[in-house]
Design a protein around this motif. Structure first.
Motif, PDB file in Angstrom:
ATOM      1  N   LEU A 283       9.917 -27.131  34.557  1.00 28.27           N
ATOM      2  CA  LEU A 283      11.242 -27.700  34.315  1.00 28.27           C
ATOM      3  C   LEU A 283      11.933 -27.096  33.099  1.00 28.27           C
ATOM      4  CD1 LEU A 283      10.861 -31.513  35.153  1.00 28.27           C
ATOM      5  CD2 LEU A 283      11.626 -29.651  36.627  1.00 28.27           C
ATOM      6  N   HIS A 284      11.217 -26.287  32.283  1.00 25.57           N
ATOM      7  CA  HIS A 284      11.943 -25.655  31.169  1.00 25.57           C
ATOM      8  C   HIS A 284      12.904 -24.578  31.681  1.00 25.57           C
ATOM      9  CE1 HIS A 284       8.376 -22.697  30.555  1.00 25.57           C
ATOM     10  NE2 HIS A 284       9.344 -22.030  31.116  1.00 25.57           N
ATOM     11  N   HIS A 285      12.843 -24.278  32.968  1.00 27.27           N
ATOM     12  CA  HIS A 285      13.872 -23.414  33.559  1.00 27.27           C
ATOM     13  C   HIS A 285      15.036 -24.242  34.093  1.00 27.27           C
ATOM     14  CE1 HIS A 285      11.615 -19.570  33.550  1.00 27.27           C
ATOM     15  NE2 HIS A 285      10.614 -20.411  33.413  1.00 27.27           N
ATOM     16  N   GLN A 286      14.889 -25.553  34.009  1.00 26.90           N
ATOM     17  CA  GLN A 286      15.890 -26.422  34.629  1.00 26.90           C
ATOM     18  C   GLN A 286      16.438 -27.449  33.640  1.00 26.90           C
ATOM     19  OE1 GLN A 286      13.139 -27.265  38.252  1.00 26.90           O
ATOM     20  NE2 GLN A 286      15.211 -27.130  39.074  1.00 26.90           N
ATOM     21  N   TYR A 287      16.387 -27.101  32.346  1.00 30.77           N
ATOM     22  CA  TYR A 287      16.885 -28.047  31.336  1.00 30.77           C
ATOM     23  C   TYR A 287      18.318 -28.472  31.636  1.00 30.77           C
ATOM     24  CZ  TYR A 287      12.979 -27.188  28.035  1.00 30.77           C
ATOM     25  OH  TYR A 287      11.762 -27.101  27.406  1.00 30.77           O
ATOM     26  N   VAL A 288      19.117 -27.574  32.173  1.00 33.28           N
ATOM     27  CA  VAL A 288      20.527 -27.935  32.390  1.00 33.28           C
ATOM     28  C   VAL A 288      20.788 -28.391  33.826  1.00 33.28           C
ATOM     29  CG1 VAL A 288      21.323 -26.352  30.600  1.00 33.28           C
ATOM     30  CG2 VAL A 288      21.281 -25.607  32.971  1.00 33.28           C
ATOM     31  N   ASP A 289      19.740 -28.472  34.644  1.00 32.82           N
ATOM     32  CA  ASP A 289      19.966 -28.924  36.020  1.00 32.82           C
ATOM     33  C   ASP A 289      20.231 -30.428  36.046  1.00 32.82           C
ATOM     34  OD1 ASP A 289      19.277 -26.344  36.739  1.00 32.82           O
ATOM     35  OD2 ASP A 289      18.134 -27.000  38.485  1.00 32.82           O
ATOM     36  N   PRO A 290      21.208 -30.853  36.846  1.00 38.91           N
ATOM     37  CA  PRO A 290      21.428 -32.287  37.001  1.00 38.91           C
ATOM     38  C   PRO A 290      20.340 -32.896  37.882  1.00 38.91           C
ATOM     39  CG  PRO A 290      22.868 -31.069  38.467  1.00 38.91           C
ATOM     40  CD  PRO A 290      22.104 -30.042  37.671  1.00 38.91           C
ATOM     41  N   GLY A 291      20.207 -34.208  37.821  1.00 37.75           N
ATOM     42  CA  GLY A 291      19.338 -34.893  38.770  1.00 37.75           C
ATOM     43  C   GLY A 291      17.873 -34.901  38.396  1.00 37.75           C
ATOM     44  N   ILE A 292      17.549 -34.430  37.198  1.00 24.36           N
ATOM     45  CA  ILE A 292      16.163 -34.494  36.747  1.00 24.36           C
ATOM     46  C   ILE A 292      16.159 -35.329  35.470  1.00 24.36           C
ATOM     47  CG2 ILE A 292      14.189 -33.158  35.904  1.00 24.36           C
ATOM     48  CD1 ILE A 292      15.351 -30.774  37.498  1.00 24.36           C
ATOM     49  N   PRO A 293      15.333 -36.376  35.417  1.00 23.10           N
ATOM     50  CA  PRO A 293      15.375 -37.254  34.243  1.00 23.10           C
ATOM     51  C   PRO A 293      15.022 -36.492  32.963  1.00 23.10           C
ATOM     52  CG  PRO A 293      13.877 -38.111  35.936  1.00 23.10           C
ATOM     53  CD  PRO A 293      14.335 -36.782  36.403  1.00 23.10           C
ATOM     54  N   THR A 294      15.756 -36.801  31.904  1.00 21.04           N
ATOM     55  CA  THR A 294      15.522 -36.137  30.621  1.00 21.04           C
ATOM     56  C   THR A 294      14.076 -36.286  30.185  1.00 21.04           C
ATOM     57  OG1 THR A 294      17.780 -36.618  30.027  1.00 21.04           O
ATOM     58  CG2 THR A 294      16.301 -36.044  28.228  1.00 21.04           C
ATOM     59  N   VAL A 295      13.502 -37.457  30.433  1.00 21.64           N
ATOM     60  CA  VAL A 295      12.136 -37.668  29.951  1.00 21.64           C
ATOM     61  C   VAL A 295      11.172 -36.685  30.612  1.00 21.64           C
ATOM     62  CG1 VAL A 295      11.765 -39.529  31.632  1.00 21.64           C
ATOM     63  CG2 VAL A 295      10.273 -39.353  29.665  1.00 21.64           C
ATOM     64  N   MET A 296      11.423 -36.329  31.859  1.00 23.60           N
ATOM     65  CA  MET A 296      10.531 -35.363  32.513  1.00 23.60           C
ATOM     66  C   MET A 296      10.742 -33.956  31.949  1.00 23.60           C
ATOM     67  SD  MET A 296       8.697 -37.270  34.149  1.00 23.60           S
ATOM     68  CE  MET A 296       7.583 -35.962  34.630  1.00 23.60           C
ATOM     69  N   LYS A 297      11.995 -33.652  31.602  1.00 22.29           N
ATOM     70  CA  LYS A 297      12.239 -32.354  30.968  1.00 22.29           C
ATOM     71  C   LYS A 297      11.493 -32.293  29.641  1.00 22.29           C
ATOM     72  CE  LYS A 297      16.777 -31.703  33.131  1.00 22.29           C
ATOM     73  NZ  LYS A 297      18.235 -31.731  32.927  1.00 22.29           N
ATOM     74  N   ILE A 366      10.154 -18.933  22.777  1.00 24.08           N
ATOM     75  CA  ILE A 366      10.146 -20.220  22.079  1.00 24.08           C
ATOM     76  C   ILE A 366      11.582 -20.712  21.866  1.00 24.08           C
ATOM     77  CG2 ILE A 366       9.514 -21.304  19.885  1.00 24.08           C
ATOM     78  CD1 ILE A 366       6.989 -19.471  19.987  1.00 24.08           C
ATOM     79  N   VAL A 367      12.489 -19.781  21.658  1.00 26.91           N
ATOM     80  CA  VAL A 367      13.916 -20.160  21.602  1.00 26.91           C
ATOM     81  C   VAL A 367      14.339 -20.765  22.947  1.00 26.91           C
ATOM     82  CG1 VAL A 367      16.274 -19.272  21.433  1.00 26.91           C
ATOM     83  CG2 VAL A 367      14.507 -18.436  19.864  1.00 26.91           C
ATOM     84  N   ASN A 368      14.016 -20.067  24.022  1.00 26.37           N
ATOM     85  CA  ASN A 368      14.377 -20.577  25.351  1.00 26.37           C
ATOM     86  C   ASN A 368      13.835 -21.975  25.583  1.00 26.37           C
ATOM     87  OD1 ASN A 368      15.472 -18.125  26.071  1.00 26.37           O
ATOM     88  ND2 ASN A 368      13.667 -17.408  27.156  1.00 26.37           N
ATOM     89  N   ALA A 369      12.604 -22.169  25.150  1.00 31.33           N
ATOM     90  CA  ALA A 369      11.908 -23.411  25.478  1.00 31.33           C
ATOM     91  C   ALA A 369      12.396 -24.583  24.641  1.00 31.33           C
ATOM     92  CB  ALA A 369      10.408 -23.217  25.266  1.00 31.33           C
ATOM     93  N   SER A 370      13.067 -24.300  23.541  1.00 25.63           N
ATOM     94  CA  SER A 370      13.516 -25.382  22.660  1.00 25.63           C
ATOM     95  C   SER A 370      14.761 -26.003  23.279  1.00 25.63           C
ATOM     96  CB  SER A 370      13.817 -24.827  21.270  1.00 25.63           C
ATOM     97  OG  SER A 370      12.685 -24.128  20.807  1.00 25.63           O
TER      98      SER A 370
END
Ligand code: HAS
Ligand code: CU
Length: 559
Positions: A283-297, A366-370
């Motif tokens: 999900l770190h490739h989907q941080y900006v995707d809608p429909g995924i709960p923030t807590v799971m990100k 690590i930048v991407n993942a933050s």
């Protein structure tokens, strides 16, 4: 190529006796496929690099669109080159590691045939412009079913290799009851076991969704759910690319520079942590995707930072092994050992340079993942800046370095053009640093990735002129480096002097060997189970939210 003697009983074994001709040809064949992928895929890089400064040459390169070329680039390099090279290299290393042939010649040859047919199908679909969907093939973009069939076969080829490696370890264990698995065999098996778990997402995606949908058996699909399946595999795949390079960095390069590795347990632990933490991170490739709960990100944020840890371990451990080698060769002082490393050996130099670039590749990861920083860089050219330092250099330049001993080993011919090979490695190093500097800086200014900037009407709105020039120059240098590489390879294969002595595969010594290893670190089944549990925690809550699926999208042709 002698037929094997039986190696049961663990007596002294001569290495050449373990390499069967009928297992070596599929290894060689896959290496050839890998290099064809590298050559054609790499050449497309020229089109992309020059595009940055408004030189649009895709038509001259016989492409219908920029995106057709970009699809070839991504698919041939990220899937064909990496998969075929790993299958060949890790199989060979496992034979040496276990001191026995692979358990199944049928599977070894099957891996070659599925790789070949998969390549032909996917290449046909892309070259005829029926699958211009980039290497992420997001729904609802329509691609020919031949493309999906080809992609599926490439994955099947890796899974056949995975099965073969697991069976080979089993056979070894039967022959050596109660003994610790040899490290050199173990790391290859862990790599492929991790991948077996990781590939599940894309296997489900292609077999149950995209292939039937492209054939018209399914009228619609659920693109958002499909993205989750894609990125389930899409992060872990990067470690599947990386781990064969780590095998070389940990267990071969130290030998080549005359150093020892700190401990057997530490290497095992690093690989086990990669097995455990690689998959539940997609999900770190989907941080900006809608429909995924923030807590799971955020859960995936934490697992991502956990999987950074074994790479940090690798940085320090490999550095220590290099220092050991440099000091053994007479290096003194804080940094004096660095210059004493055998920089004149192209195989070593290429891999040392690959490691150095990976420090920056890791940092940009690590930048991407933050989570919040990702908002700045997502979908900008920063991301290709990152991944040309990771897969594009840490992995590719390492594979090139490995091939500088592997090709002589397999062909019995001396490496030709050593100075050319050294120039090749340095040119790649300089090229990728300029390239990544350009992509990263332009990305921070908002330049989108995956865009034909040369044709974009908004081109002048982004004042990334210098950055784009650096990208163009750096990318061109990388392509020239690739040409030098193929000169060296062809020269060696077709005109190399015959070696009088068979070559040895370089295998590093350990300061603390397997006797001190905790038995836990050898229990692959146990760690696999932990990995499965983590994957379940990281994915099931999100997937449940998507059920029942919103299958609303018919295939759309966008190219
Ligand atoms: Fe990544 C996107 C995060 C590692 C590849 N990554 C990508 C994409 C690719 C890719 C292909 O969190 C784009 C996918 C797409 O098309 O959208 N990545 C990370 C993190 C790491 C990381 C945290 N990536 C890799 C590796 C790759 C790879 C490895 C390929 C092989 N990446 C991300 C994120 C995204 C992403 C987000 C999504 C971005 C977005 O918004 O789309 C970490 O695993 C990195 C850990 C590595 C280190 C470095 C350790 C250094 C070592 C070298 C030591 C040097 C020595 C040299 C010993 C901490 C081991 C000594 C030598 C002498 C001479 C002295
Ligand atoms: Cu990732």
């Amino acid at each position: 190529t002698a037929r094997a003697r039986t190696v049961a009983g663990g007596g002294a074994v001569t290495h050449e006796g373990i390499f069967l001709a009928e297992q070596l040809w599929p290894i060689k064949g896959q290496l050839v496929l890998a290099l064809i992928g590298l050559a054609i895929g790499g050449l497309m890089g020229l089109m992309q690099a020059l595009d940055r400064v408004g030189i649009v040459i895709y038509k001259a390169m016989l492409m219908q669109t920029y995106y057709q070329g970009l699809t070839i680039h991504g698919v041939l390099l990220a899937f064909l080159f990496t998969f075929a090279f790993s299958n060949a290299f890790v199989s060979l290393v496992a034979i040496r590691g276990f001191e026995r042939p692979l358990a199944s010649t049928f599977l070894a040859q099957g891996a070659f045939w599925t790789m070949l047919v998969g390549t032909l199908l996917a290449a046909y679909a892309i070259l005829t412009n029926q699958a211009t969907v980039l290497f992420t093939f997001y729904a609802p973009m329509r691609a020919s079913s031949l493309f999906f069939l080809g992609a599926a076969l490439l994955v099947i080829s890796t899974l056949l290799t995975a099965l073969n490696l697991v069976l080979t370890r089993r056979a070894w264990q039967r022959e050596h009851p109660g003994e610790r698995t040899p490290l050199l065999g173990f790391v290859g098996v862990v790599t492929y076991v991790m991948w077996a778990l990781a590939s599940l997402g894309v296997v489900v995606l292609v077999v149950f969704f995209l292939l039937p949908w492209s054939l018209g058996w399914l009228k619609t699909t659920d693109p958002q759910f499909n993205r989750i399946l894609f990125w389930y595999t899409g992060h872990a795949i990067v470690y599947f690319w990386l781990m064969p390079a780590y095998i070389s960095w940990y267990l071969m390069v130290p030998r080549q520079v005359g150093g020892r590795v700190f401990s057997d347990s530490l290497v095992r632990l690093a690989f086990i942590l990669l097995l455990v933490f690689s998959v539940p991170t997609g999900l770190h490739h989907q941080y900006v995707d809608p429909g995924i709960p923030t807590v799971m990100k955020v859960v995936h944020l934490f697992t991502t930072f956990s999987v950074v840890f074994p790479s940090l371990v690798t940085a320090f451990t490999v550095m220590a092994a290099l220092e050991d080698g440099g000091r053994a060769r007479g290096g003194t002082g804080l940094l004096g050992w660095i210059w004493k490393l055998p920089w004149g050996d192209p195989s070593v130099a290429a891999q040392l340079l690959a490691m150095l670039v990976f420090i920056l590749g890791g940092a940009t990861g690590i930048v991407n993942a933050s989570y919040n920083l990702n908002n700045v860089v997502h979908n900008t050219s920063f991301v290709p800046g990152h991944f040309h330092m990771t897969v594009g250099t840490a992995v590719t330049l390492s594979f090139i370095g490995i091939s500088y001993w592997l090709i002589p080993f397999l062909t019995g011919r001396e490496l030709m053009g050593r100075r050319l090979a050294l120039a090749q490695a340095w040119l790649w190093f300089v090229g990728v640093l300029l390239f990544a500097r350009g992509q990263i800086a332009a990305g921070l200014l908002g330049e989108p990735r995956r865009s034909s900037i040369g044709e974009a009407p908004y081109r002048d709105l982004i004042s990334a002129g210098l950055d784009n020039w650096l990208t163009a120059i750096g990318g061109t240098l990388m392509v020239i480096s690739g040409l030098l590489y193929f000169i060296v390879v062809l020269w060696t294969v077709f005109a190399g002097r015959r070696l009088t002595q068979p070559l040895e595969i370089p295998v590093a010594e350990m300061r603390f060997g397997a006797r001190e290893t905790s038995p836990r670190l050898d229990q692959l089944g146990f760690w696999f189970l932990i990995a499965v549990i983590l994957v379940a925690i990281a994915y099931i809550p999100t997937i449940l939210l998507y059920l029942p699926l919103q299958s609303v999208s018919p295939p759309i042709k966008v190219y």
